[in-house]
Scaffold this active site. Structure first.
Site, mmCIF file in Angstrom:
data_model
loop_
_atom_site.group_PDB
_atom_site.id
_atom_site.type_symbol
_atom_site.label_atom_id
_atom_site.label_comp_id
_atom_site.label_asym_id
_atom_site.label_seq_id
_atom_site.Cartn_x
_atom_site.Cartn_y
_atom_site.Cartn_z
ATOM 1 N N GLU A 61 -3.094 -10.580 -17.243
ATOM 2 C CA GLU A 61 -4.038 -11.352 -18.064
ATOM 3 C C GLU A 61 -3.465 -11.728 -19.428
ATOM 4 O O GLU A 61 -4.115 -12.449 -20.207
ATOM 5 C CB GLU A 61 -5.343 -10.556 -18.264
ATOM 6 C CG GLU A 61 -6.231 -10.490 -17.038
ATOM 7 C CD GLU A 61 -5.706 -9.593 -15.933
ATOM 8 O OE1 GLU A 61 -5.156 -8.518 -16.252
ATOM 9 O OE2 GLU A 61 -5.811 -9.987 -14.750
ATOM 10 N N ALA A 67 2.904 -2.765 -20.029
ATOM 11 C CA ALA A 67 3.830 -1.853 -19.340
ATOM 12 C C ALA A 67 3.624 -2.016 -17.846
ATOM 13 O O ALA A 67 2.562 -1.666 -17.317
ATOM 14 C CB ALA A 67 3.566 -0.406 -19.754
ATOM 15 N N VAL A 68 4.625 -2.581 -17.184
ATOM 16 C CA VAL A 68 4.570 -2.713 -15.727
ATOM 17 C C VAL A 68 5.488 -1.650 -15.149
ATOM 18 O O VAL A 68 6.691 -1.627 -15.441
ATOM 19 C CB VAL A 68 4.996 -4.125 -15.270
ATOM 20 C CG1 VAL A 68 4.914 -4.218 -13.747
ATOM 21 C CG2 VAL A 68 4.110 -5.186 -15.920
ATOM 22 N N THR A 115 3.835 -0.078 -3.717
ATOM 23 C CA THR A 115 3.883 -1.433 -3.169
ATOM 24 C C THR A 115 4.687 -2.331 -4.113
ATOM 25 O O THR A 115 5.145 -1.878 -5.165
ATOM 26 C CB THR A 115 2.461 -2.018 -3.026
ATOM 27 O OG1 THR A 115 1.957 -2.260 -4.341
ATOM 28 C CG2 THR A 115 1.546 -1.063 -2.285
ATOM 29 N N HIS A 142 3.408 -4.831 -5.731
ATOM 30 C CA HIS A 142 2.440 -5.491 -6.620
ATOM 31 C C HIS A 142 3.025 -5.710 -8.020
ATOM 32 O O HIS A 142 2.837 -6.772 -8.622
ATOM 33 C CB HIS A 142 1.181 -4.603 -6.689
ATOM 34 C CG HIS A 142 0.051 -5.175 -7.464
ATOM 35 N ND1 HIS A 142 -0.757 -6.180 -6.992
ATOM 36 C CD2 HIS A 142 -0.431 -4.880 -8.697
ATOM 37 C CE1 HIS A 142 -1.675 -6.473 -7.890
ATOM 38 N NE2 HIS A 142 -1.507 -5.707 -8.945
HETATM 39 N N1 INI Z 1 -0.864 -4.233 -14.838
HETATM 40 C C1 INI Z 1 0.009 -3.770 -15.748
HETATM 41 O O1 INI Z 1 -0.094 -4.106 -16.936
HETATM 42 N N2 INI Z 1 1.005 -2.919 -15.358
HETATM 43 C C2 INI Z 1 1.173 -2.532 -14.056
HETATM 44 O O2 INI Z 1 2.095 -1.734 -13.774
HETATM 45 C C3 INI Z 1 0.269 -3.018 -13.090
HETATM 46 N N3 INI Z 1 0.426 -2.629 -11.707
HETATM 47 O O3 INI Z 1 1.489 -2.126 -11.322
HETATM 48 O O4 INI Z 1 -0.477 -2.824 -10.875
HETATM 49 C C4 INI Z 1 -0.783 -3.874 -13.526
HETATM 50 N N4 INI Z 1 -1.677 -4.341 -12.640
HETATM 51 C C5 INI Z 1 -2.934 -4.962 -13.034
HETATM 52 C C6 INI Z 1 -2.773 -6.447 -13.327
HETATM 53 O O5 INI Z 1 -2.122 -6.663 -14.563
HETATM 54 C C7 INI Z 1 -4.145 -7.140 -13.414
HETATM 55 O O6 INI Z 1 -4.904 -6.600 -14.453
HETATM 56 C C8 INI Z 1 -4.952 -7.043 -12.090
HETATM 57 O O7 INI Z 1 -4.148 -7.433 -10.993
HETATM 58 C C9 INI Z 1 -6.182 -7.989 -12.156
HETATM 59 O O8 INI Z 1 -5.772 -9.340 -12.312
#
Ligand code: INI
Length: 154
Positions: free
Chosen positions: A56, A78-79, A84, A86
């Site tokens: 977002e 932070a990702v 998976t 994702h």
């Molecule tokens: N969002 C992150 O900021 N970091 C992550 O590691 C992550 N993982 O791995 O799922 C993550 N997922 C949520 C994503 O940003 C959205 O908020 C969600 O998909 C809704 O659109």
């Protein structure tokens, strides 16, 4: 080798700091580093906004950049890799979308998003042994915003 001086004077600048809540145990530390850099560089004004996750960040960065209120938008997230793939989509779209917000508006939108395999790697880059990516992103924002100001004045 000599490097060019960096203009890290934030006294004329107004910055937005946008933080992803996902992995908040990491992103709150990035925000702490960002706040320290904002203070160190004497940034005139800053506002902090939160979004659910890194995915977002681009849409909120675009709106903040378009608002005309900010010289730069610092995006923090932070990702972290899970079971998976994702995380790949989240990181890739965050990077592409943040860059697009910057190029569509001409307002620097900084990529202060960690992309790590483990929690340990992320924490090391959020105020641990590898520094703080939040501070780095604020410094990059100030340097870039000052460059753009000086180019406009020419
Ligand atoms: N969002 C992150 O900021 N970091 C992550 O590691 C992550 N993982 O791995 O799922 C993550 N997922 C949520 C994503 O940003 C959205 O908020 C969600 O998909 C809704 O659109």
């Amino acid at each position: 080798m000599a490097t060019a001086d960096r203009n890290l004077d934030g006294s004329l600048l107004s910055l937005a700091v946008l933080v992803a809540r996902f992995n908040e145990h990491v992103t709150s530390r990035l925000l702490e580093g960002a706040r320290q850099a904002l203070g160190r560089c004497g940034v005139r004004r800053h506002d902090v906004f939160w979004v659910p996750g890194s995915f977002e960040l681009p849409v909120a960065a675009l709106q903040l950049a378009r608002s005309g209120r900010y010289d730069a938008v610092v995006c923090l997230g932070a990702v972290i890799r899970h079971e998976t793939d994702h995380h790949r989509y989240v990181a890739g779209q965050a990077a592409a979308g943040i860059q697009r917000a910057a190029l569509d508006t001409g307002v620097p939108c900084l990529f202060g998003v960690l992309t790590c395999d483990t929690d340990e790697q992320a924490l090391a880059r959020a105020g641990g042994a590898q520094g703080n990516k939040g501070s780095d992103a604020v410094e990059a924002a100030i340097e870039t915003a000052n460059l753009l100001r000086s180019l406009r004045a020419e």
